[in-house]
Design a protein around this motif. Structure first.
Motif, short mmCIF file in Angstrom:
data_model
loop_
_atom_site.label_atom_id
_atom_site.label_comp_id
_atom_site.label_asym_id
_atom_site.label_seq_id
_atom_site.Cartn_x
_atom_site.Cartn_y
_atom_site.Cartn_z
N MET A 182 60.97 -9.72 -83.31
CA MET A 182 61.39 -8.70 -84.27
C MET A 182 62.43 -7.77 -83.64
SD MET A 182 60.97 -7.23 -87.31
CE MET A 182 59.34 -7.62 -87.97
N ALA A 183 62.24 -7.40 -82.40
CA ALA A 183 63.11 -6.40 -81.76
C ALA A 183 64.52 -6.92 -81.54
CB ALA A 183 62.49 -5.95 -80.44
N ILE A 184 64.65 -8.18 -81.16
CA ILE A 184 65.98 -8.70 -80.83
C ILE A 184 66.91 -8.75 -82.05
CG2 ILE A 184 67.22 -10.75 -80.02
CD1 ILE A 184 64.90 -11.26 -78.10
N PRO A 185 66.50 -9.32 -83.19
CA PRO A 185 67.41 -9.29 -84.35
C PRO A 185 67.67 -7.88 -84.88
CG PRO A 185 65.28 -10.22 -84.98
CD PRO A 185 65.30 -10.12 -83.49
N VAL A 186 66.67 -6.99 -84.78
CA VAL A 186 66.88 -5.62 -85.25
C VAL A 186 67.88 -4.90 -84.35
CG1 VAL A 186 65.77 -3.38 -85.55
CG2 VAL A 186 64.64 -5.44 -86.39
N TYR A 187 67.74 -5.07 -83.04
CA TYR A 187 68.70 -4.43 -82.13
C TYR A 187 70.11 -4.97 -82.36
CZ TYR A 187 71.38 -3.60 -77.91
OH TYR A 187 72.39 -3.27 -77.04
N THR A 188 70.24 -6.27 -82.58
CA THR A 188 71.55 -6.86 -82.83
C THR A 188 72.18 -6.26 -84.09
OG1 THR A 188 70.84 -8.93 -81.80
CG2 THR A 188 72.78 -9.02 -83.20
N ALA A 189 71.37 -6.04 -85.11
CA ALA A 189 71.88 -5.46 -86.35
C ALA A 189 72.28 -4.00 -86.16
CB ALA A 189 70.85 -5.59 -87.46
N VAL A 190 71.47 -3.25 -85.42
CA VAL A 190 71.79 -1.83 -85.19
C VAL A 190 73.06 -1.70 -84.37
CG1 VAL A 190 70.99 0.30 -84.10
CG2 VAL A 190 69.40 -1.08 -85.40
N ALA A 191 73.25 -2.57 -83.40
CA ALA A 191 74.44 -2.50 -82.55
C ALA A 191 75.72 -2.73 -83.34
CB ALA A 191 74.32 -3.52 -81.42
N GLN A 192 75.60 -3.39 -84.51
CA GLN A 192 76.78 -3.67 -85.33
C GLN A 192 77.06 -2.56 -86.34
OE1 GLN A 192 75.95 -7.49 -87.03
NE2 GLN A 192 76.23 -8.60 -85.11
N ILE A 193 76.20 -1.55 -86.43
CA ILE A 193 76.44 -0.44 -87.35
C ILE A 193 77.52 0.47 -86.77
CG2 ILE A 193 75.41 1.57 -88.46
CD1 ILE A 193 72.75 0.17 -88.46
N PRO A 194 78.55 0.80 -87.54
CA PRO A 194 79.61 1.68 -87.02
C PRO A 194 79.05 3.04 -86.63
CG PRO A 194 80.31 0.60 -89.05
CD PRO A 194 78.84 0.31 -88.89
N PRO A 195 79.45 3.57 -85.48
CA PRO A 195 78.93 4.88 -85.05
C PRO A 195 79.27 6.02 -86.01
CG PRO A 195 79.97 3.71 -83.22
CD PRO A 195 80.29 2.94 -84.47
N ASN A 196 80.36 5.87 -86.78
CA ASN A 196 80.73 6.97 -87.68
C ASN A 196 79.72 7.18 -88.79
OD1 ASN A 196 81.26 4.70 -89.17
ND2 ASN A 196 83.45 5.09 -89.40
N LEU A 197 78.88 6.17 -89.07
CA LEU A 197 77.83 6.36 -90.06
C LEU A 197 76.80 7.37 -89.56
CD1 LEU A 197 77.17 2.79 -91.51
CD2 LEU A 197 78.41 4.68 -92.55
N PHE A 198 76.48 7.29 -88.27
CA PHE A 198 75.55 8.26 -87.70
C PHE A 198 76.18 9.65 -87.67
CE2 PHE A 198 74.19 4.16 -86.06
CZ PHE A 198 72.81 4.23 -86.18
N ASP A 199 77.47 9.71 -87.38
CA ASP A 199 78.15 11.00 -87.39
C ASP A 199 78.17 11.60 -88.79
OD1 ASP A 199 78.61 10.63 -84.70
OD2 ASP A 199 80.61 9.75 -85.01
#
Length: 294
Positions: A182-199
């Motif tokens: 579960m952790a590996i595919p979730v981490y891969t997906a989070v790493a692809q989220i653009p940082p500006n969305l968090f900003d």
């Protein structure tokens, strides 16, 4: 045609022949996978389904070919079988939910907060359960959670005792075993989220878990679904964890293993319960539309 011209002709390579014959190229690519899928996997399931309608002689223990619904009737009428199926389903759902709840904040921390060195350490810790054999990990969990194990020894001064060997320990063991899936595919997906969305979420006043709930979670749904398919199906088919850390807890696999030699038709009939549960789960997941984005 002269001998000299015949000697000068070069043999056509196989790649040239396959290029000129698309059907042959397709057949060469699919032959071995189809032999495995149809000749081994599907054929074995078909044989198991046929065996589920046979009977076992109570005196000689020999399997008698025929057609009867007695085995499926037992599954529906014997309370122990129904309780075992429900218990296994509950454990599989609990394992999937716990893995999802831990994997999302961990993936966000690893990709957005942790530095390179800490990220590497966390990646090693997440994948660590994959480095050892299955039984080694199960025995390790038994040493932790048994009555005289490490957990009770460490927390005895505080007056805290562990759950012992039972359903809770089986669930925790399966979480430990399948969490990387579960952790590996979730981490891969989070790493692809653009940082500006968090900003942007921070600028709009979202903090911490609200950002995870409103921004990250919707984007992670396909990866969560992919991971849940592994954790759910692997937990449904497990029985060694129940054997070593479950005490008297039985799962579907436990009953199947007990009847493989004593009553193979009953074991074959019970084997279709997790298959049906996985099909129902995949059908429910498909209705969400998340599989279209995998």
């Amino acid at each position: 045609m002269s001998i000299q011209s015949a000697l000068q002709r070069k043999p056509r390579p196989i790649s040239t022949a396959l290029h000129r014959h698309p059907k042959g190229r397709l057949a060469s690519l699919l032959t071995l996978p189809m032999v495995w899928l149809v000749g081994v996997y599907i054929l074995s399931l078909a044989i198991m389904l046929v065996t589920a309608f046979w009977t076992t002689d109570p005196f000689t223990s020999r399997v008698k070919p025929g057609f009867t619904l007695e085995n499926f009737t037992q599954l529906a009428t014997v309370p122990a079988y129904g309780m075992t199926a429900l218990r296994t389903l509950g454990i599989a759902l609990a394992v999937t939910l716990i893995c999802a709840l831990f994997s999302v904040p961990l993936a966000v921390f690893m990709s957005q907060v942790a530095g390179p060195k800490l990220r590497a350490v966390l990646a090693v810790l997440v994948t660590l359960p994959l480095w050892a054999g299955y039984l080694v990990k199960v025995i390790g969990m038994r040493l932790v959670w048994t009555e005289n194990g490490f957990f009770n020894w460490a927390l005895e001064p505080l007056g805290i005792s562990g759950p012992g060997l039972g359903v809770v320990t089986v669930t925790l063991t399966l979480v430990y075993l399948w969490f990387p899936y579960m952790a590996i595919p979730v981490y891969t997906a989070v790493a692809q989220i653009p940082p500006n969305l968090f900003d942007a979420a921070s600028d709009l006043g979202a903090r911490g878990f609200r950002t995870i709930r409103t921004v990250v979670a919707p984007l992670l749904l396909p990866s969560l679904i992919a991971g849940s398919i592994f954790t759910f199906s692997l937990s449904l088919g497990d029985y060694l964890s129940a054997m070593y850390v479950g005490g008297s807890t039985q799962m579907i696999g436990s009953i199947i293993a007990q009847n493989i030699n004593l009553n193979p038709p009953l074991a074959a009939a019970f084997s279709f319960v997790p298959i049906v549960l996985v099909i129902v789960y995949l059908g429910a997941v498909r209705r969400t539309g998340a599989l279209n984005n995998l």
